[in-house]
Design a protein around this motif. Sequence first.
Motif, PDB file in Angstrom:
ATOM      1  N   ILE A 146     -29.698  -3.706  -2.004  1.00  0.00           N
ATOM      2  CA  ILE A 146     -28.337  -4.043  -2.405  1.00  0.00           C
ATOM      3  C   ILE A 146     -27.486  -4.167  -1.148  1.00  0.00           C
ATOM      4  O   ILE A 146     -27.518  -3.300  -0.276  1.00  0.00           O
ATOM      5  N   ILE A 147     -26.723  -5.255  -1.096  1.00  0.00           N
ATOM      6  CA  ILE A 147     -25.840  -5.491   0.047  1.00  0.00           C
ATOM      7  C   ILE A 147     -24.398  -5.430  -0.443  1.00  0.00           C
ATOM      8  O   ILE A 147     -24.032  -6.088  -1.410  1.00  0.00           O
ATOM      9  N   ILE A 148     -23.613  -4.629   0.241  1.00  0.00           N
ATOM     10  CA  ILE A 148     -22.205  -4.457  -0.116  1.00  0.00           C
ATOM     11  C   ILE A 148     -21.356  -5.224   0.891  1.00  0.00           C
ATOM     12  O   ILE A 148     -21.532  -5.069   2.102  1.00  0.00           O
ATOM     13  N   GLN A 149     -20.449  -6.029   0.356  1.00  0.00           N
ATOM     14  CA  GLN A 149     -19.533  -6.803   1.200  1.00  0.00           C
ATOM     15  C   GLN A 149     -18.275  -5.972   1.428  1.00  0.00           C
ATOM     16  O   GLN A 149     -17.309  -6.094   0.690  1.00  0.00           O
ATOM     17  N   ALA A 150     -18.303  -5.110   2.401  1.00  0.00           N
ATOM     18  CA  ALA A 150     -17.141  -4.283   2.728  1.00  0.00           C
ATOM     19  C   ALA A 150     -17.105  -4.097   4.238  1.00  0.00           C
ATOM     20  O   ALA A 150     -18.152  -4.018   4.876  1.00  0.00           O
ATOM     21  N   PRO A 151     -15.909  -4.013   4.794  1.00  0.00           N
ATOM     22  CA  PRO A 151     -15.837  -3.756   6.238  1.00  0.00           C
ATOM     23  C   PRO A 151     -16.351  -2.349   6.541  1.00  0.00           C
ATOM     24  O   PRO A 151     -16.077  -1.401   5.807  1.00  0.00           O
ATOM     25  N   LEU A 152     -17.116  -2.241   7.596  1.00  0.00           N
ATOM     26  CA  LEU A 152     -17.741  -0.969   7.937  1.00  0.00           C
ATOM     27  C   LEU A 152     -16.724   0.097   8.311  1.00  0.00           C
ATOM     28  O   LEU A 152     -16.934   1.272   8.057  1.00  0.00           O
ATOM     29  N   ASN A 153     -15.618  -0.310   8.882  1.00  0.00           N
ATOM     30  CA  ASN A 153     -14.604   0.683   9.259  1.00  0.00           C
ATOM     31  C   ASN A 153     -13.867   1.236   8.043  1.00  0.00           C
ATOM     32  O   ASN A 153     -13.109   2.182   8.159  1.00  0.00           O
ATOM     33  N   ASP A 154     -14.102   0.649   6.871  1.00  0.00           N
ATOM     34  CA  ASP A 154     -13.501   1.142   5.635  1.00  0.00           C
ATOM     35  C   ASP A 154     -14.594   1.809   4.798  1.00  0.00           C
ATOM     36  O   ASP A 154     -15.092   1.242   3.837  1.00  0.00           O
ATOM     37  N   GLY A 155     -14.959   3.006   5.186  1.00  0.00           N
ATOM     38  CA  GLY A 155     -16.034   3.735   4.521  1.00  0.00           C
ATOM     39  C   GLY A 155     -15.741   4.046   3.071  1.00  0.00           C
ATOM     40  O   GLY A 155     -16.646   4.087   2.240  1.00  0.00           O
ATOM     41  N   ILE A 156     -14.484   4.248   2.738  1.00  0.00           N
ATOM     42  CA  ILE A 156     -14.089   4.582   1.361  1.00  0.00           C
ATOM     43  C   ILE A 156     -14.474   3.439   0.418  1.00  0.00           C
ATOM     44  O   ILE A 156     -15.059   3.672  -0.641  1.00  0.00           O
ATOM     45  N   THR A 157     -14.144   2.203   0.799  1.00  0.00           N
ATOM     46  CA  THR A 157     -14.477   1.046  -0.037  1.00  0.00           C
ATOM     47  C   THR A 157     -15.984   0.915  -0.176  1.00  0.00           C
ATOM     48  O   THR A 157     -16.486   0.649  -1.267  1.00  0.00           O
ATOM     49  N   PHE A 158     -16.697   1.096   0.911  1.00  0.00           N
ATOM     50  CA  PHE A 158     -18.160   1.018   0.884  1.00  0.00           C
ATOM     51  C   PHE A 158     -18.729   2.014  -0.125  1.00  0.00           C
ATOM     52  O   PHE A 158     -19.564   1.669  -0.959  1.00  0.00           O
ATOM     53  N   ILE A 159     -18.262   3.240  -0.076  1.00  0.00           N
ATOM     54  CA  ILE A 159     -18.763   4.291  -0.971  1.00  0.00           C
ATOM     55  C   ILE A 159     -18.364   4.027  -2.415  1.00  0.00           C
ATOM     56  O   ILE A 159     -19.161   4.238  -3.337  1.00  0.00           O
ATOM     57  N   GLN A 160     -17.150   3.543  -2.645  1.00  0.00           N
ATOM     58  CA  GLN A 160     -16.727   3.220  -4.011  1.00  0.00           C
ATOM     59  C   GLN A 160     -17.639   2.155  -4.615  1.00  0.00           C
ATOM     60  O   GLN A 160     -18.064   2.260  -5.770  1.00  0.00           O
ATOM     61  N   GLU A 161     -17.950   1.125  -3.824  1.00  0.00           N
ATOM     62  CA  GLU A 161     -18.834   0.065  -4.305  1.00  0.00           C
ATOM     63  C   GLU A 161     -20.248   0.605  -4.542  1.00  0.00           C
ATOM     64  O   GLU A 161     -20.894   0.256  -5.527  1.00  0.00           O
ATOM     65  N   ALA A 162     -20.718   1.461  -3.638  1.00  0.00           N
ATOM     66  CA  ALA A 162     -22.053   2.056  -3.796  1.00  0.00           C
ATOM     67  C   ALA A 162     -22.124   2.887  -5.077  1.00  0.00           C
ATOM     68  O   ALA A 162     -23.108   2.813  -5.824  1.00  0.00           O
ATOM     69  N   LYS A 163     -21.081   3.656  -5.354  1.00  0.00           N
ATOM     70  CA  LYS A 163     -21.059   4.479  -6.573  1.00  0.00           C
ATOM     71  C   LYS A 163     -21.091   3.616  -7.830  1.00  0.00           C
ATOM     72  O   LYS A 163     -21.769   3.956  -8.797  1.00  0.00           O
ATOM     73  N   LYS A 164     -20.367   2.502  -7.832  1.00  0.00           N
ATOM     74  CA  LYS A 164     -20.376   1.595  -8.972  1.00  0.00           C
ATOM     75  C   LYS A 164     -21.792   1.074  -9.226  1.00  0.00           C
ATOM     76  O   LYS A 164     -22.259   1.033 -10.360  1.00  0.00           O
TER      77      LYS A 164
END
Length: 170
Positions: A146-164
Amino acid sequence: MKIFKNIAISRRIRKNLKQQTTNLNGKKLQVQRVGCIVDIEEISKVDFLKDFIKSYGINSENYVILGYQDKGSDIQIEGIPLFSWKDINYSGNIRNYHADRLWELEYDLLINCFSTPKLPLLLLSSGVKAKLRIGLAGIDPVYNDIIIQAPLNDGITFIQEAKKIIKTIE
């Protein structure tokens, strides 16, 4: 000499990718063991990963966060153990206690927190046994399920997408 090392690493990566299998095969994912590979040069704070792991109630013996640093001048940063280019020998093997620990166990989830394809990171990621791999855009899809399209410096967005995503698989 660096050219020979790069060739050995590339060979080892190809070998690892041939042996790699996705272990979910239609089963539900139960997140009990997590591995994280982080490029410390891209992400300096990994608190968002620790918070993510704690949200699943995972004990410290059931997760590994391993950072990579090109120069390898430090052993760890903020409690995160590191490996570096110098920890890889000319056969393409990583000689680092923490990397060995990451390779020994099978994980329910592997999080690849890097967006720049560096051979040592790809080598480590390709050798880890994981049921599900989540990573960022910018890395060849063969390394991540799974590839998440989120900026790496925004870890919160990355984790929110991963949780979904994990919620839909659980």
